[in-house]
Enzyme design. Sequence first.
Site, PDB file in Angstrom:
ATOM      1  N   SER A  44      10.822  38.942  44.833  1.00 14.25           N
ATOM      2  CA  SER A  44      10.234  39.706  45.943  1.00 14.25           C
ATOM      3  C   SER A  44       9.967  38.795  47.126  1.00 14.25           C
ATOM      4  O   SER A  44       9.693  37.593  46.956  1.00 14.25           O
ATOM      5  CB  SER A  44       8.920  40.301  45.453  1.00 14.25           C
ATOM      6  N   TYR A  78       0.302  39.405  40.864  1.00 10.57           N
ATOM      7  CA  TYR A  78       1.668  39.944  40.849  1.00 10.57           C
ATOM      8  C   TYR A  78       2.637  38.939  41.472  1.00 10.57           C
ATOM      9  O   TYR A  78       3.669  38.593  40.884  1.00 10.57           O
ATOM     10  CB  TYR A  78       1.730  41.278  41.615  1.00 10.57           C
ATOM     11  N   LYS A 130       5.983  36.520  39.914  1.00  9.81           N
ATOM     12  CA  LYS A 130       7.336  36.355  40.465  1.00  9.81           C
ATOM     13  C   LYS A 130       7.652  34.870  40.684  1.00  9.81           C
ATOM     14  O   LYS A 130       8.741  34.388  40.366  1.00  9.81           O
ATOM     15  CB  LYS A 130       7.475  37.125  41.782  1.00  9.81           C
TER      16      LYS A 130
HETATM   17  P1  NAD Z   1       9.497  50.595  38.662  1.00  8.78           P
HETATM   18  O1  NAD Z   1       8.126  50.501  38.113  1.00  8.78           O
HETATM   19  O2  NAD Z   1       9.933  51.879  39.260  1.00  8.78           O
HETATM   20  O3  NAD Z   1      10.564  50.175  37.541  1.00  8.78           O
HETATM   21  C1  NAD Z   1      10.281  49.250  36.525  1.00  8.78           C
HETATM   22  C2  NAD Z   1      10.701  49.888  35.198  1.00  8.78           C
HETATM   23  O4  NAD Z   1      10.455  48.954  34.147  1.00  8.78           O
HETATM   24  C3  NAD Z   1       9.925  51.152  34.863  1.00  8.78           C
HETATM   25  O5  NAD Z   1      10.830  52.189  34.529  1.00  8.78           O
HETATM   26  C4  NAD Z   1       9.068  50.767  33.650  1.00  8.78           C
HETATM   27  O6  NAD Z   1       8.873  51.853  32.759  1.00  8.78           O
HETATM   28  C5  NAD Z   1       9.879  49.647  33.046  1.00  8.78           C
HETATM   29  N1  NAD Z   1       9.123  48.641  32.281  1.00  8.78           N
HETATM   30  C6  NAD Z   1       8.033  47.936  32.653  1.00  8.78           C
HETATM   31  N2  NAD Z   1       7.671  47.068  31.695  1.00  8.78           N
HETATM   32  C7  NAD Z   1       8.571  47.220  30.683  1.00  8.78           C
HETATM   33  C8  NAD Z   1       8.741  46.606  29.412  1.00  8.78           C
HETATM   34  N3  NAD Z   1       7.915  45.660  28.972  1.00  8.78           N
HETATM   35  N4  NAD Z   1       9.761  47.014  28.645  1.00  8.78           N
HETATM   36  C9  NAD Z   1      10.634  47.984  29.062  1.00  8.78           C
HETATM   37  N5  NAD Z   1      10.506  48.593  30.237  1.00  8.78           N
HETATM   38  C10 NAD Z   1       9.494  48.209  31.054  1.00  8.78           C
HETATM   39  O7  NAD Z   1       9.657  49.403  39.726  1.00  8.78           O
HETATM   40  P2  NAD Z   1      10.792  49.159  40.786  1.00  8.78           P
HETATM   41  O8  NAD Z   1      10.247  49.473  42.136  1.00  8.78           O
HETATM   42  O9  NAD Z   1      12.051  49.778  40.359  1.00  8.78           O
HETATM   43  O10 NAD Z   1      10.887  47.572  40.708  1.00  8.78           O
HETATM   44  C11 NAD Z   1      11.816  46.936  39.840  1.00  8.78           C
HETATM   45  C12 NAD Z   1      11.581  45.438  39.900  1.00  8.78           C
HETATM   46  O11 NAD Z   1      11.711  45.012  41.252  1.00  8.78           O
HETATM   47  C13 NAD Z   1      10.190  44.995  39.443  1.00  8.78           C
HETATM   48  O12 NAD Z   1      10.323  43.787  38.732  1.00  8.78           O
HETATM   49  C14 NAD Z   1       9.446  44.780  40.742  1.00  8.78           C
HETATM   50  O13 NAD Z   1       8.417  43.827  40.603  1.00  8.78           O
HETATM   51  C15 NAD Z   1      10.552  44.266  41.642  1.00  8.78           C
HETATM   52  N6  NAD Z   1      10.283  44.505  43.059  1.00  8.78           N
HETATM   53  C16 NAD Z   1      10.012  45.768  43.510  1.00  8.78           C
HETATM   54  C17 NAD Z   1       9.732  45.991  44.851  1.00  8.78           C
HETATM   55  C18 NAD Z   1       9.405  47.368  45.350  1.00  8.78           C
HETATM   56  O14 NAD Z   1       8.929  47.501  46.478  1.00  8.78           O
HETATM   57  N7  NAD Z   1       9.674  48.442  44.630  1.00  8.78           N
HETATM   58  C19 NAD Z   1       9.744  44.914  45.746  1.00  8.78           C
HETATM   59  C20 NAD Z   1      10.046  43.627  45.282  1.00  8.78           C
HETATM   60  C21 NAD Z   1      10.315  43.438  43.932  1.00  8.78           C
HETATM   61  C1  UD1 Z   2       3.485  45.442  49.262  1.00  5.15           C
HETATM   62  C2  UD1 Z   2       2.904  44.265  48.524  1.00  5.15           C
HETATM   63  C3  UD1 Z   2       4.025  43.303  48.178  1.00  5.15           C
HETATM   64  C4  UD1 Z   2       5.074  44.008  47.337  1.00  5.15           C
HETATM   65  C5  UD1 Z   2       5.558  45.248  48.074  1.00  5.15           C
HETATM   66  C6  UD1 Z   2       6.430  46.036  47.163  1.00  5.15           C
HETATM   67  C7  UD1 Z   2       0.589  44.083  49.303  1.00  5.15           C
HETATM   68  C8  UD1 Z   2      -0.384  43.272  50.108  1.00  5.15           C
HETATM   69  N1  UD1 Z   2       1.870  43.646  49.322  1.00  5.15           N
HETATM   70  O1  UD1 Z   2       4.114  44.961  50.440  1.00  5.15           O
HETATM   71  O2  UD1 Z   2       3.517  42.199  47.452  1.00  5.15           O
HETATM   72  O3  UD1 Z   2       6.174  43.146  47.080  1.00  5.15           O
HETATM   73  O4  UD1 Z   2       4.444  46.067  48.449  1.00  5.15           O
HETATM   74  O5  UD1 Z   2       6.897  47.164  47.806  1.00  5.15           O
HETATM   75  O6  UD1 Z   2       0.224  45.057  48.667  1.00  5.15           O
HETATM   76  N2  UD1 Z   2       0.459  50.639  55.291  1.00  5.15           N
HETATM   77  C9  UD1 Z   2      -0.385  51.488  55.975  1.00  5.15           C
HETATM   78  N3  UD1 Z   2      -0.940  52.538  55.285  1.00  5.15           N
HETATM   79  C10 UD1 Z   2      -0.686  52.775  53.962  1.00  5.15           C
HETATM   80  C11 UD1 Z   2       0.193  51.900  53.278  1.00  5.15           C
HETATM   81  C12 UD1 Z   2       0.735  50.826  53.966  1.00  5.15           C
HETATM   82  O7  UD1 Z   2      -0.645  51.314  57.158  1.00  5.15           O
HETATM   83  O8  UD1 Z   2      -1.239  53.736  53.404  1.00  5.15           O
HETATM   84  C13 UD1 Z   2       1.082  49.511  56.029  1.00  5.15           C
HETATM   85  C14 UD1 Z   2       0.728  48.140  55.483  1.00  5.15           C
HETATM   86  O9  UD1 Z   2      -0.452  47.668  56.069  1.00  5.15           O
HETATM   87  C15 UD1 Z   2       1.983  47.327  55.870  1.00  5.15           C
HETATM   88  C16 UD1 Z   2       3.124  48.368  55.798  1.00  5.15           C
HETATM   89  O10 UD1 Z   2       2.476  49.647  55.875  1.00  5.15           O
HETATM   90  O11 UD1 Z   2       1.886  46.897  57.210  1.00  5.15           O
HETATM   91  C17 UD1 Z   2       3.909  48.291  54.487  1.00  5.15           C
HETATM   92  O12 UD1 Z   2       3.009  48.343  53.384  1.00  5.15           O
HETATM   93  P1  UD1 Z   2       3.513  48.458  51.869  1.00  5.15           P
HETATM   94  O13 UD1 Z   2       4.493  49.558  51.759  1.00  5.15           O
HETATM   95  O14 UD1 Z   2       2.309  48.520  51.007  1.00  5.15           O
HETATM   96  O15 UD1 Z   2       4.327  47.121  51.632  1.00  5.15           O
HETATM   97  P2  UD1 Z   2       3.886  45.591  51.818  1.00  5.15           P
HETATM   98  O16 UD1 Z   2       2.449  45.458  52.157  1.00  5.15           O
HETATM   99  O17 UD1 Z   2       4.855  44.966  52.743  1.00  5.15           O
END
Ligand code: NAD
Ligand code: UD1
Length: 331
Positions: A123, A147, A151
């Site tokens: 991330s 969290y 990572k």
């Molecule tokens: P998500 O929660 O939708 O998907 C994760 C999946 O993993 C879920 O379906 C959950 O049931 C499964 N899971 C969790 N722990 C498990 C375990 N021990 N065994 C088997 N299954 C398990 O999340 P996502 O948004 O799809 O994110 C996927 C990955 O990307 C995560 O590692 C997350 O940290 C990373 N990531 C996500 C974002 C974001 O904004 N969505 C940003 C940066 C990184």
């Molecule tokens: C957040 C996490 C980041 C994670 C990412 C995954 C925090 C501090 N950071 O990032 O570690 O990898 O999600 O998707 O939680 N905002 C509003 N109102 C809301 C929600 C968000 O104004 O109700 C604003 C936030 O202040 C920010 C932007 O929208 O400026 C994006 O927020 P968000 O979607 O939560 O993502 P990140 O903060 O970038």
Amino acid sequence: MILLTGGLGYIGSHTAVELAEAGYDFVIIDNLSNSKIEVKDKLEQIIGSPIKFYKGDVQNEEILTKIFTENDIDAVIHFAGYKAVGESVAKPIEYYDNNINTTLALLRVMRKFNVKNFVFSSSATVYGRAKSMPIYEDFEVSATNPYGRTKLFIEEILKDAYVADNSLNIALLRYFNPVGAHKSGLIGENPNGIPNNLMPYITRVATGKLDHLNIFGNDYPTKDGTGVRDYIHVCDLALGHVKAVKKLETAPGLVVYNLGTGTGYSVLEMVNAFNEVCGNKVKYEFAPRRPGDIDVCYACPDKAEKELGFKATRNLKDMCESSYNFEINNK
Ligand code: NAD
Ligand code: UD1
């Protein structure tokens, strides 16, 4: 055959679609801790063929061994893990346990079966407060919450594993802010409870499930005072994984890529773009800054473009339309 851990989750499910389109076979393991079994049916509708699925915990090496025995796995994409920043502060032990132990279990079983290729969901959070924008892959890394530290630690573990075994091929993919949904409206982001992230919050205001959006801070040193992020369409992000898998087939060793667009949008720009799509249904109020937030965060996406041939093509309108479409479909 590719193993997708957490493949029924938000990013994993979209990646499954792109892998199928690119002609890859895959198998999914998910324990449904943050997803629903219906996603499997939806994926089968989109792809048009049955999906191989194991319900189980990635920490459980017995089930991993069964999967590796029954399928000819040559790469793993590791999505499974917990991802909510706020929750990680309240439950650090659960976060370290799940995120790190799933990775270790996979590495052990991969070693047993001589599987070398591994893609990890990292991330942009690993950049902490970056010294300047855009963010390059060689910037210093740090973390401000449990969290983010999971990572960071997993990246370190994977680097150590690579030092010990140079025949491994590992891609650390640092996602910026994934938003949007598949064009079918069948799969998308569907968080439990009140969403923490911006886009799912906006879609719930637009569909009347929540009253209004609180915009956290309007006094940042940005174009309009609200926070700026690099939002990337989840289908573009998914394609980045296909490109990463292809890259690992060339045995590059350990590689690190930003997956973003390189463009930063403010919260107000996001709301305005969404309001154009949904007909001004998103009411908002300004609220204090959210603790721990940074003002601006966007990627330099050049390395992924140059080395993977990856470039995000979907624009802000696509992101808003597809998110809205999914929310309406899942009302
Ligand atoms: P998500 O929660 O939708 O998907 C994760 C999946 O993993 C879920 O379906 C959950 O049931 C499964 N899971 C969790 N722990 C498990 C375990 N021990 N065994 C088997 N299954 C398990 O999340 P996502 O948004 O799809 O994110 C996927 C990955 O990307 C995560 O590692 C997350 O940290 C990373 N990531 C996500 C974002 C974001 O904004 N969505 C940003 C940066 C990184
Ligand atoms: C957040 C996490 C980041 C994670 C990412 C995954 C925090 C501090 N950071 O990032 O570690 O990898 O999600 O998707 O939680 N905002 C509003 N109102 C809301 C929600 C968000 O104004 O109700 C604003 C936030 O202040 C920010 C932007 O929208 O400026 C994006 O927020 P968000 O979607 O939560 O993502 P990140 O903060 O970038």
